[in-house]
Motif scaffolding. Structure first.
Motif, PDB file in Angstrom:
ATOM      1  N   MET A 167      66.146 -14.498 -18.439  1.00 22.40           N
ATOM      2  CA  MET A 167      66.567 -14.758 -17.081  1.00 22.40           C
ATOM      3  C   MET A 167      66.036 -16.140 -16.678  1.00 22.40           C
ATOM      4  O   MET A 167      64.885 -16.454 -16.908  1.00 22.40           O
ATOM      5  N   ASN A 168      66.889 -16.960 -16.072  1.00 19.95           N
ATOM      6  CA  ASN A 168      66.448 -18.297 -15.713  1.00 19.95           C
ATOM      7  C   ASN A 168      65.693 -18.302 -14.378  1.00 19.95           C
ATOM      8  O   ASN A 168      65.661 -17.310 -13.658  1.00 19.95           O
ATOM      9  N   ASP A 169      65.108 -19.440 -14.055  1.00 24.83           N
ATOM     10  CA  ASP A 169      64.274 -19.559 -12.858  1.00 24.83           C
ATOM     11  C   ASP A 169      65.053 -19.326 -11.570  1.00 24.83           C
ATOM     12  O   ASP A 169      64.570 -18.670 -10.657  1.00 24.83           O
ATOM     13  N   LEU A 170      66.265 -19.881 -11.472  1.00 24.32           N
ATOM     14  CA  LEU A 170      67.053 -19.732 -10.250  1.00 24.32           C
ATOM     15  C   LEU A 170      67.398 -18.274  -9.997  1.00 24.32           C
ATOM     16  O   LEU A 170      67.243 -17.779  -8.883  1.00 24.32           O
ATOM     17  N   LEU A 171      67.846 -17.580 -11.022  1.00 26.60           N
ATOM     18  CA  LEU A 171      68.179 -16.165 -10.866  1.00 26.60           C
ATOM     19  C   LEU A 171      66.931 -15.365 -10.503  1.00 26.60           C
ATOM     20  O   LEU A 171      66.984 -14.494  -9.632  1.00 26.60           O
ATOM     21  N   SER A 172      65.820 -15.662 -11.130  1.00 25.90           N
ATOM     22  CA  SER A 172      64.558 -14.974 -10.802  1.00 25.90           C
ATOM     23  C   SER A 172      64.183 -15.184  -9.341  1.00 25.90           C
ATOM     24  O   SER A 172      63.784 -14.245  -8.655  1.00 25.90           O
ATOM     25  N   CYS A 173      64.324 -16.422  -8.876  1.00 20.87           N
ATOM     26  CA  CYS A 173      64.005 -16.727  -7.472  1.00 20.87           C
ATOM     27  C   CYS A 173      64.959 -16.008  -6.520  1.00 20.87           C
ATOM     28  O   CYS A 173      64.539 -15.496  -5.471  1.00 20.87           O
ATOM     29  N   ALA A 174      66.244 -15.960  -6.876  1.00 18.73           N
ATOM     30  CA  ALA A 174      67.228 -15.279  -6.037  1.00 18.73           C
ATOM     31  C   ALA A 174      66.933 -13.784  -5.957  1.00 18.73           C
ATOM     32  O   ALA A 174      66.977 -13.186  -4.883  1.00 18.73           O
ATOM     33  N   LEU A 175      66.617 -13.183  -7.090  1.00 23.23           N
ATOM     34  CA  LEU A 175      66.304 -11.747  -7.101  1.00 23.23           C
ATOM     35  C   LEU A 175      65.011 -11.464  -6.342  1.00 23.23           C
ATOM     36  O   LEU A 175      64.899 -10.445  -5.652  1.00 23.23           O
ATOM     37  N   GLU A 176      64.043 -12.364  -6.450  1.00 19.51           N
ATOM     38  CA  GLU A 176      62.804 -12.205  -5.691  1.00 19.51           C
ATOM     39  C   GLU A 176      63.079 -12.280  -4.189  1.00 19.51           C
ATOM     40  O   GLU A 176      62.551 -11.482  -3.414  1.00 19.51           O
ATOM     41  N   LEU A 177      63.924 -13.215  -3.772  1.00 18.68           N
ATOM     42  CA  LEU A 177      64.281 -13.318  -2.360  1.00 18.68           C
ATOM     43  C   LEU A 177      65.023 -12.066  -1.897  1.00 18.68           C
ATOM     44  O   LEU A 177      64.767 -11.557  -0.802  1.00 18.68           O
ATOM     45  N   GLN A 178      65.929 -11.547  -2.713  1.00 20.10           N
ATOM     46  CA  GLN A 178      66.616 -10.305  -2.355  1.00 20.10           C
ATOM     47  C   GLN A 178      65.610  -9.189  -2.123  1.00 20.10           C
ATOM     48  O   GLN A 178      65.700  -8.434  -1.146  1.00 20.10           O
ATOM     49  N   HIS A 179      64.636  -9.089  -3.023  1.00 30.67           N
ATOM     50  CA  HIS A 179      63.607  -8.049  -2.908  1.00 30.67           C
ATOM     51  C   HIS A 179      62.784  -8.230  -1.627  1.00 30.67           C
ATOM     52  O   HIS A 179      62.558  -7.258  -0.891  1.00 30.67           O
ATOM     53  N   LEU A 180      62.329  -9.450  -1.354  1.00 29.43           N
ATOM     54  CA  LEU A 180      61.525  -9.699  -0.153  1.00 29.43           C
ATOM     55  C   LEU A 180      62.318  -9.459   1.126  1.00 29.43           C
ATOM     56  O   LEU A 180      61.804  -8.886   2.090  1.00 29.43           O
ATOM     57  N   ALA A 181      63.580  -9.900   1.144  1.00 32.73           N
ATOM     58  CA  ALA A 181      64.418  -9.693   2.324  1.00 32.73           C
ATOM     59  C   ALA A 181      64.653  -8.195   2.554  1.00 32.73           C
ATOM     60  O   ALA A 181      64.604  -7.722   3.693  1.00 32.73           O
ATOM     61  N   HIS A 182      64.884  -7.464   1.474  1.00 30.87           N
ATOM     62  CA  HIS A 182      65.074  -6.008   1.583  1.00 30.87           C
ATOM     63  C   HIS A 182      63.805  -5.361   2.129  1.00 30.87           C
ATOM     64  O   HIS A 182      63.857  -4.493   3.011  1.00 30.87           O
ATOM     65  N   GLU A 183      62.663  -5.781   1.595  1.00 29.31           N
ATOM     66  CA  GLU A 183      61.378  -5.257   2.064  1.00 29.31           C
ATOM     67  C   GLU A 183      61.201  -5.528   3.562  1.00 29.31           C
ATOM     68  O   GLU A 183      60.784  -4.643   4.319  1.00 29.31           O
ATOM     69  N   LEU A 184      61.537  -6.733   3.997  1.00 33.70           N
ATOM     70  CA  LEU A 184      61.406  -7.097   5.406  1.00 33.70           C
ATOM     71  C   LEU A 184      62.365  -6.296   6.279  1.00 33.70           C
ATOM     72  O   LEU A 184      61.978  -5.799   7.344  1.00 33.70           O
TER      73      LEU A 184
END
Length: 159
Positions: free
Chosen positions: A1-18
């Motif tokens: 998995m590349n860095d951009l996709l990892s960052c996007a998935l991390e943001l999805q996770h954080l936004a969902h958590e929020l």
């Protein structure tokens, strides 16, 4: 998995958590709430000018950005304009993205913004193609999310 996709998935996770903070009955502490809001805005802004290398990466990035800008309470005065840019990008992505959970997620989050009937119809068409006896947790979650948006349109608007 590349860095951009990892960052996007991390943001999805954080936004969902929020978005679902405290829904599990756990107390919400103001410093945690504030920190998470700030993190989501910073990550959203840092990814805003990025472009995916392929259609799925672009779809995940756009989904992350829309979720991020919707979840955070912070605004540097340009949040609505950025959301519109993301919605325009998603419109292009949806034309190319095959029927999938990712497409349903994009359609659902966009429908929650613009309430365009064709989006909800397309989302239901994809959902109707799924085997209801073996739905994943993510599929069940997005079906419930779509149902909630349909049952409660314009939740923050005066009608």
């Amino acid at each position: 998995m590349n860095d951009l996709l990892s960052c996007a998935l991390e943001l999805q996770h954080l936004a969902h958590e929020l978005m679902y903070l405290g829904m599990d009955g756990a107390p919400i502490y103001s410093d945690d709430f504030s920190r998470l809001n700030k993190d989501v805005l910073i990550k959203s802004d840092s990814l805003f000018l990025s472009k995916g290398l392929n259609i799925e990466e672009e779809a995940n990035l756009c989904l992350a950005l829309l979720m991020g800008y919707n979840a955070t309470i912070y605004d540097n005065g340009d949040k609505e304009q950025k959301k519109q840019v993301v919605l325009d990008r998603i419109s292009d992505v949806l034309k190319q993205l095959p029927a999938s959970l990712l497409k349903v997620r994009l359609l659902t989050y966009c429908y929650g913004e613009v309430y365009e009937e064709s989006m909800v119809q397309e989302a239901h068409a994809v959902i109707d193609s799924w085997d209801k006896t073996i739905l994943t947790i993510e599929q069940k979650e997005i079906i419930e999310g779509l149902r909630n948006i349909e049952d409660n349109p314009y939740p923050f608007e005066e009608i």
